[in-house]
Design a protein around this motif. Structure first.
Motif, short mmCIF file in Angstrom:
data_model
loop_
_atom_site.label_atom_id
_atom_site.label_comp_id
_atom_site.label_asym_id
_atom_site.label_seq_id
_atom_site.Cartn_x
_atom_site.Cartn_y
_atom_site.Cartn_z
N LEU A 46 27.42 20.46 25.46
CA LEU A 46 27.04 21.52 24.55
C LEU A 46 26.40 22.66 25.33
N ILE A 47 26.67 23.89 24.92
CA ILE A 47 25.95 25.05 25.43
C ILE A 47 25.46 25.82 24.23
N GLY A 48 24.15 26.00 24.15
CA GLY A 48 23.57 26.71 23.01
C GLY A 48 22.11 27.00 23.23
N ARG A 49 21.48 27.50 22.19
CA ARG A 49 20.07 27.90 22.26
C ARG A 49 19.19 26.95 21.44
N LEU A 50 17.97 26.73 21.93
CA LEU A 50 17.01 25.90 21.23
C LEU A 50 16.54 26.61 19.96
N THR A 51 16.45 25.87 18.86
CA THR A 51 16.05 26.46 17.59
C THR A 51 14.54 26.45 17.40
N LYS A 52 13.81 25.67 18.20
CA LYS A 52 12.35 25.64 18.14
C LYS A 52 11.83 25.09 19.46
N ASP A 53 10.54 25.22 19.68
CA ASP A 53 9.94 24.70 20.90
C ASP A 53 10.02 23.17 20.90
N PRO A 54 10.34 22.56 22.05
CA PRO A 54 10.39 21.10 22.13
C PRO A 54 8.99 20.50 21.98
N GLU A 55 8.92 19.33 21.39
CA GLU A 55 7.65 18.61 21.25
C GLU A 55 7.78 17.27 21.97
N LEU A 56 6.91 17.05 22.94
CA LEU A 56 6.93 15.82 23.73
C LEU A 56 6.11 14.75 23.03
N ARG A 57 6.68 13.54 22.95
CA ARG A 57 5.97 12.38 22.41
C ARG A 57 6.15 11.22 23.38
N TYR A 58 5.37 10.18 23.17
CA TYR A 58 5.49 8.97 23.98
C TYR A 58 5.64 7.77 23.06
N THR A 59 6.51 6.84 23.45
CA THR A 59 6.71 5.63 22.67
C THR A 59 5.56 4.67 22.92
N GLY A 60 5.55 3.56 22.20
CA GLY A 60 4.51 2.55 22.40
C GLY A 60 4.50 1.99 23.81
N SER A 61 5.65 2.00 24.47
CA SER A 61 5.74 1.51 25.85
C SER A 61 5.56 2.65 26.86
N ASN A 62 4.98 3.78 26.40
CA ASN A 62 4.66 4.94 27.24
C ASN A 62 5.89 5.61 27.84
N ARG A 63 6.98 5.63 27.11
CA ARG A 63 8.20 6.31 27.53
C ARG A 63 8.25 7.70 26.88
N ALA A 64 8.45 8.73 27.70
CA ALA A 64 8.49 10.10 27.18
C ALA A 64 9.80 10.33 26.42
N VAL A 65 9.69 11.03 25.28
CA VAL A 65 10.87 11.37 24.48
C VAL A 65 10.65 12.75 23.85
N THR A 66 11.69 13.55 23.90
CA THR A 66 11.67 14.88 23.27
C THR A 66 12.92 15.02 22.43
N GLN A 67 12.76 15.55 21.23
CA GLN A 67 13.90 15.85 20.39
C GLN A 67 14.01 17.36 20.25
N ILE A 68 15.21 17.89 20.45
CA ILE A 68 15.45 19.32 20.29
C ILE A 68 16.67 19.51 19.39
N THR A 69 16.80 20.70 18.87
CA THR A 69 18.00 21.08 18.13
C THR A 69 18.61 22.25 18.86
N VAL A 70 19.91 22.14 19.17
CA VAL A 70 20.63 23.17 19.90
C VAL A 70 21.60 23.85 18.93
N ALA A 71 21.48 25.17 18.81
CA ALA A 71 22.40 25.95 17.98
C ALA A 71 23.60 26.33 18.84
N VAL A 72 24.77 25.86 18.44
CA VAL A 72 26.01 26.10 19.19
C VAL A 72 26.95 26.90 18.31
N ASN A 73 27.32 28.10 18.79
CA ASN A 73 28.23 28.94 18.01
C ASN A 73 29.61 28.33 17.93
#
Length: 164
Positions: free
Chosen positions: A6-33
């Protein structure tokens, strides 16, 4: 094979979270024309949810902001869960294997002036480069000069030295 690019633009700032096992995870939304326009002549976009894990998730959260152009390579994943009302919810998302930042931090100043994220791009073989960066497509090369002249002595080859 399950592969997505995919090539596109982020629709909002990414938010970093950590799982219970201290694994980093970020969810983003990419707008693709989409590559076509609708009946009104307007270009529409698809909004694709992307999940990024570990060190790459930390880098995305640290360096990317809303409106930035990215390339995502990954795989499609489906999952389901029961919501608070007891209904089954199905989710389809891209799990990123690679996220590439396609523009420098200060180069997205015209994001809101264009509905097409590809307006500021030049299509070159296997890459996308912003227009304001010099393109190597127009460089000329002097082919009359021997590229091996600095190696010293010449090499004599006979037809017997060639494998064909």
């Amino acid at each position: 094979m399950n592969k997505v690019i995919l090539i596109g633009r982020l629709t909002k700032d990414p938010e970093l979270r950590y799982t219970g096992s201290n694994r980093a995870v970020t969810q983003i939304t990419v707008a693709v024309n989409r590559t076509f326009t609708n009946q009104n002549g307007e270009r529409e976009a698809d909004f694709i949810n992307v999940v990024i894990w570990d060190k790459q998730a930390e880098n995305v959260a640290k360096y990317l902001t809303k409106g930035r152009l990215v390339a995502v390579e990954g795989r499609i994943q489906t999952r389901n869960y029961d919501n608070n009302e007891g209904k089954k919810v199905y989710v389809t998302e891209v799990v990123a294997l690679s996220v590439q930042f396609l523009e420098s931090k200060g180069s997205n100043t015209n994001v809101n002036n264009s509905s097409n994220p590809f307006d500021n791009m030049v299509d070159t073989p296997n890459t996308y480069a912003p227009i304001d960066e010099p393109s190597k497509q127009n460089e000329t090369v002097d082919v009359s000069k021997d590229p091996f002249e600095s190696f010293g002595q010449s090499i004599d080859l006979s037809d017997d030295d060639l494998p064909f």
